[in-house]
Design an enzyme around this catalytic site. Structure first.
Site, mmCIF file in Angstrom:
data_model
loop_
_atom_site.group_PDB
_atom_site.id
_atom_site.type_symbol
_atom_site.label_atom_id
_atom_site.label_comp_id
_atom_site.label_asym_id
_atom_site.label_seq_id
_atom_site.Cartn_x
_atom_site.Cartn_y
_atom_site.Cartn_z
ATOM 1 N N LYS A 195 7.689 -9.408 4.026
ATOM 2 C CA LYS A 195 8.266 -8.344 4.717
ATOM 3 C C LYS A 195 7.565 -7.801 5.874
ATOM 4 C CE LYS A 195 10.223 -3.606 4.578
ATOM 5 N NZ LYS A 195 9.563 -3.692 6.058
ATOM 6 N N SER A 238 -0.946 1.050 5.677
ATOM 7 C CA SER A 238 -1.636 2.271 5.613
ATOM 8 C C SER A 238 -2.211 2.353 4.095
ATOM 9 C CB SER A 238 -0.639 3.357 5.812
ATOM 10 O OG SER A 238 0.316 3.736 4.845
ATOM 11 N N THR A 239 -3.270 3.226 4.126
ATOM 12 C CA THR A 239 -3.888 3.548 2.680
ATOM 13 C C THR A 239 -3.143 4.024 1.826
ATOM 14 O OG1 THR A 239 -6.107 3.703 3.901
ATOM 15 C CG2 THR A 239 -5.953 4.670 1.792
ATOM 16 N N GLY A 240 -1.968 5.196 2.207
ATOM 17 C CA GLY A 240 -1.313 5.781 1.318
ATOM 18 C C GLY A 240 -0.411 4.888 0.915
ATOM 19 N N GLU A 287 -5.846 -4.617 3.087
ATOM 20 C CA GLU A 287 -6.536 -4.134 4.214
ATOM 21 C C GLU A 287 -5.981 -2.737 4.699
ATOM 22 O OE1 GLU A 287 -7.589 -2.959 7.804
ATOM 23 O OE2 GLU A 287 -6.891 -4.800 8.472
ATOM 24 N N CYS A 338 -7.062 -1.619 13.703
ATOM 25 C CA CYS A 338 -7.727 -1.082 12.492
ATOM 26 C C CYS A 338 -9.126 -0.703 12.699
ATOM 27 C CB CYS A 338 -7.584 -1.939 11.104
ATOM 28 S SG CYS A 338 -5.779 -2.227 10.705
ATOM 29 N N GLU A 379 -7.632 9.578 10.519
ATOM 30 C CA GLU A 379 -7.219 8.274 11.203
ATOM 31 C C GLU A 379 -6.155 8.698 12.102
ATOM 32 O OE1 GLU A 379 -6.134 3.538 10.380
ATOM 33 O OE2 GLU A 379 -5.432 5.140 8.811
#
Length: 541
Positions: free
Chosen positions: A212, A266-268, A293, A327, A425
């Protein structure tokens, strides 16, 4: 069946073409760019080798030219996710059983196609879809992806070659099986090479993939699927689906054959996916591999012994190439007061010389940010900085989305080292600078290490080797890719394997053997030539 221990072609990093005025590659790229922009592509999902169109479509517009339609894609959902899983599972046995030299040959062919007839096409698609200038597209979609394909082939053979020792009377062997199920690849908008590698790396090791991509990268993903097909990748090995992430994810993460997640984003989102996988762990046949990552709040730290011009150039390139949407992009900088005036003068001169506009004009250094959501977020932070007593905008600060999502390269001078843009960020062409007193050097290093939850990339500048040693030690866990006297971007496959820890990801180092090892499951085989025929040991006598 013919057998042999095969040596693969020795990989070397792909040379970056210059696209200088009058060069053949520039003329070819401009012609291809014009050709692609003259068409509107109807982009289907590809599942089991079949083109799937739902009739529910979304239009594709380049971020730098919102009035231009270059295509539409068909939106899928749970039904197409189930189809993709079935196709991946259906292709698994034959693909995993294919001799490894034939599997990797497909990706070697893909690399050669990229070097030649596909280079201009994939670069032009990346320029259009992701608003990258010619050079940024070249180092991403062509060079890095060629390197991923070729070096990963070498790493795969290195892995297969590693075998255990055998004592007299026995033969120990180690098989590297693909994971027991399918791999789900979720890929970002910003790097075409990352999108391809997140699928190709597990596939090379015998896995089959449900992919995806980001909605903002579907246009160039369409061309990647064409590249894979021409290279000879069998149907069902990589299956691409578009649509609502949670809807597709609900099918994938509840499936018993889910075996691995290869993620960049994204981290979330990554943390929520990890939580979902954990909650569903009892549903899976095996423990899934999770490779991710995510974000970064990447830094530049200058010591008072640093070369002023090198620091200024590190900021100009590190913060503003590809509109800061890497990033690894420099997002915060710490500059000693003793050199700030000189750095500031050079930096502002650089920014004043930047040209901003669409990718068709090769003189533009800066192009558009990816979408309206990103534009609005960045504009909000700029407006807050304009109104804050703790910040001052010393360059840029303008933005306009009437034609495209254009944000001026912006420099914020923070009076407070914990000002919001020093810690959060942003993922855009904004860098925040804090000027510190050289006497506070040690305290400042503690700030760099603690001000952000991320640990992706960082750069330190100094001529004093004792200072470099102190900085490297103090910031040991602050970055997974660490640069000395260079900008914090531009990792090269095989030279600087990429990844970070803390909130930046699992640090499995794409561009190295470490990443490929995550997509195999070892089976140890011990064969005894003359087995024991009596249970009694000598100590029983």
């Amino acid at each position: 069946m013919a057998t042999g221990f095969f040596n693969v072609p020795v990989p070397t990093n792909e040379p970056v073409k210059s696209y200088a005025p009058g060069s053949a590659e520039r003329e070819e790229l401009q012609a291809t760019l014009k050709e692609l922009q003259s068409q509107e592509f109807d982009i289907p999902m590809v599942i089991g080798g079949k083109e799937i169109r739902t009739g529910n479509t979304a239009n594709i517009h380049p971020p730098h030219n919102l009035k231009k339609k270059v295509g539409q894609y068909h939106i899928g959902g749970a039904e197409q996710a189930k189809m993709a899983i079935e196709a991946a599972q259906g292709a698994k046995a034959e693909w995993a059983a294919m001799p490894w030299e034939h599997r990797v040959s497909i990706f070697l062919k893909a690399a050669d196609l990229l070097q030649g007839p596909w280079r201009a096409r994939i670069n032009a698609a990346t320029m259009i879809a992701q608003s990258k200038n010619a050079f940024q597209a070249e180092i991403d979609a062509a060079c890095e992806l060629i390197d991923f394909f070729k070096f990963n082939v070498q790493y795969a053979t290195d892995i297969y070659r590693e075998q255990p020792e055998s004592l007299p009377g026995m033969w120990n062997r180690l098989e590297y099986r693909p994971l027991d199920g399918f791999v789900f690849a979720i890929t970002p908008f910003n790097f075409t090479s990352i999108c391809a590698n997140l699928c190709a790396a597990p596939a090379m090791m015998g896995n089959t993939i449900v992919w995806k991509p980001s909605d903002d990268q579907i246009y160039s993903a369409h061309f990647l699927m064409g590249l894979f097909k021409e290279a000879g990748l069998p149907d069902g090995v990589i299956n691409i689906v578009y649509g609502d992430g949670p809807e597709i994810g609900d099918v994938v993460f509840n499936h018993p054959d889910f075996a691995g997640l290869h993620f960049t984003g994204s981290t979330g989102v990554f943390q929520n996916l990890w939580k979902t996988i954990g909650n569903n762990i009892h549903k899976y046949k095996s423990y899934p591999r999770i490779v991710g990552e995510t974000g970064g709040k990447d830094f530049i730290v200058a010591h008072e012994s640093a070369d002023v011009k090198a620091v200024a150039t590190g900021i100009s390139r590190g913060a503003f190439e590809f509109q800061g949407q890497k990033c690894s992009a420099a997002s915060r900088a710490y500059i000693p007061s003793t050199m700030w005036n000189e750095v500031k003068e050079l930096l502002l001169a650089d920014i004043a010389s930047f040209k901003m506009g669409p990718v068709d004009d090769f003189s533009n250094f800066v192009n558009a940010v990816i979408n309206e959501r990103s534009f609005d977020k960045l504009a909000k932070y700029i407006d807050e900085a304009k109104a804050s007593v703790d910040a001052e905008i010393i360059a840029g600060g303008g933005y306009d989305k009437s034609e495209g999502y254009f944000i001026e390269p912006t420099v914020i001078l923070a009076k407070d080292p914990k000002y919001v843009t020093m810690c959060t960020e942003l993922f855009g062409p904004i860098i925040t600078i804090y000027v510190y007193e050289p006497a506070d050097f040690d305290t400042m290093l503690e700030l760099v290490d603690s001000s952000s939850p991320y640990a992706l990339t960082g750069a330190i500048f100094a001529q004093d080797r004792y200072a470099l040693t102190k900085m490297a030690n103090a910031l040991e866990y602050a970055a997974g890719n660490f640069y000395i006297n260079d900008k914090p971007t531009g990792a090269v496959v095989g030279q600087q394997p990429f990844g970070g820890s803390r909130a930046s990801g699992t640090n499995d180092k794409a561009g190295s053997k470490m990443n490929l090892l995550r997509w195999v499951s070892g089976r140890t085989i011990k064969e005894t030539f003359v087995p024991a025929t009596d249970y009694r040991y000598p100590f029983l006598g």
